[in-house]
Write an enzyme that holds these catalytic residues in place. Structure first.
Site, PDB file in Angstrom:
ATOM      1  N   LYS A 221      44.087  50.077   4.170  1.00 41.66           N
ATOM      2  CA  LYS A 221      43.014  51.022   4.497  1.00 41.66           C
ATOM      3  C   LYS A 221      43.074  52.275   3.633  1.00 41.66           C
ATOM      4  CE  LYS A 221      41.773  49.573   9.156  1.00 41.66           C
ATOM      5  NZ  LYS A 221      41.692  49.922  10.585  1.00 41.66           N
ATOM      6  N   ARG A 255      47.919  43.748  12.576  1.00 40.62           N
ATOM      7  CA  ARG A 255      46.731  43.056  12.066  1.00 40.62           C
ATOM      8  C   ARG A 255      46.720  43.245  10.548  1.00 40.62           C
ATOM      9  NH1 ARG A 255      41.322  44.292  10.897  1.00 40.62           N
ATOM     10  NH2 ARG A 255      39.842  42.617  11.418  1.00 40.62           N
TER      11      ARG A 255
END
Length: 274
Positions: A221, A255
């Protein structure tokens, strides 16, 4: 802690890895890579072989500013993939990344095992009731607004208090709806600045006070690659570093796009914890 997935009791000790399978054309890292059945099957087989306990399938990109996808299009994208994966891998535990109760209902009926809702019911008033009826694990994420508006909703008087209060309210609603298995996702990158993401990660252990499993989704991210001056493609090392930190602060599920490396983090952390 355990989750009941299709009649199996899945232990979260040690922590598990959820592999990401985006079938969207516009996801921030792997958008467009898995559009053909062969690509989908190859990537899923790879993640399962590397140790993924769950495969999280998403047909609606939740990156900041992502285009809205009509309900019919989301269903037409995701249902054939759910059916394809269950035919090829009958034992697979599929998580469905959706905020729509209709998509959740159809995918669970097709054989998926859990629902991953970025809005925790905020974007569909029927989601909580639907999840209570379906009796499958439900991942609730912290977010303000929608993927289209969230980047402008980062003004918190106290971030940690706000997140704790949000989850306390959502847990109460989930219990009232009859939802048994809950997983909390702090929502890194969703309605949070780079600095706020790290404040939340530093204090991740506070969320353990709520006594529910924590899912951490930091894989590749912008909180990693923007801080380091890199691209998402170059953010694996930073992802690994934050995965290890997240495990030390109580994460139960990672995740991840890169399953092998995340599983290695779990194994190393487990060894250090003995």
């Amino acid at each position: 802690m355990t989750l009941n997935c299709k009649g199996q009791l899945i232990s979260l000790e040690p922590p598990l890895v959820m592999g990401i399978l985006n079938i969207t054309p516009d996801s921030f890292y792997d958008g467009g890579r898995y559009q053909q059945p062969k690509q989908v099957l190859n990537q899923t087989e790879k993640m399962l072989r590397e140790g993924a306990a769950f495969i999280d399938v998403g047909a609606y990109s939740s990156r900041p500013g992502a285009d809205q996808v009509p309900e019919e299009e989301e269903l037409s994208r995701i249902l054939p993939i759910v059916e394809l994966l269950l035919k090829e891998f009958p034992e697979i535990l599929l998580s469905i990344d959706t905020f729509r109760s209709s998509v959740a209902r159809e995918c669970i009926a097709a054989g998926a095992a859990m629902i991953n809702d970025i809005s925790a019911g905020n974007m569909d008033p029927n989601m909580m009731e639907t999840m209570g009826r379906l009796k499958v694990p439900y991942i609730m994420m912290h977010m303000r607004g929608t993927p289209q508006t969230m980047k402008n909703l980062t003004d918190y008087e106290n971030l940690l208090e706000s997140v704790m209060y949000y989850f306390s309210e959502k847990i109460a609603l989930a219990r009232e709806a009859g939802i048994v298995d809950l997983i909390l996702d702090p929502g890194f990158g969703f309605a949070k600045t780079l600095e706020q993401n790290y404040e939340l990660l530093r204090n991740l252990s506070l969320l353990k006070q709520l006594d529910y499993p924590l899912l951490v989704g930091v894989s590749r991210k912008s909180m990693i690659y923007k801080l380091l001056g890199l691209s998402p493609e170059q953010a694996l090392n930073g992802t690994t570093a934050l995965h290890m930190y997240s495990l030390s602060r109580g994460a139960s599920i990672l995740r991840a796009h890169d399953v092998k490396e995340a599983v290695e983090c779990v194994r190393l952390h487990q060894q250090l914890s003995e």
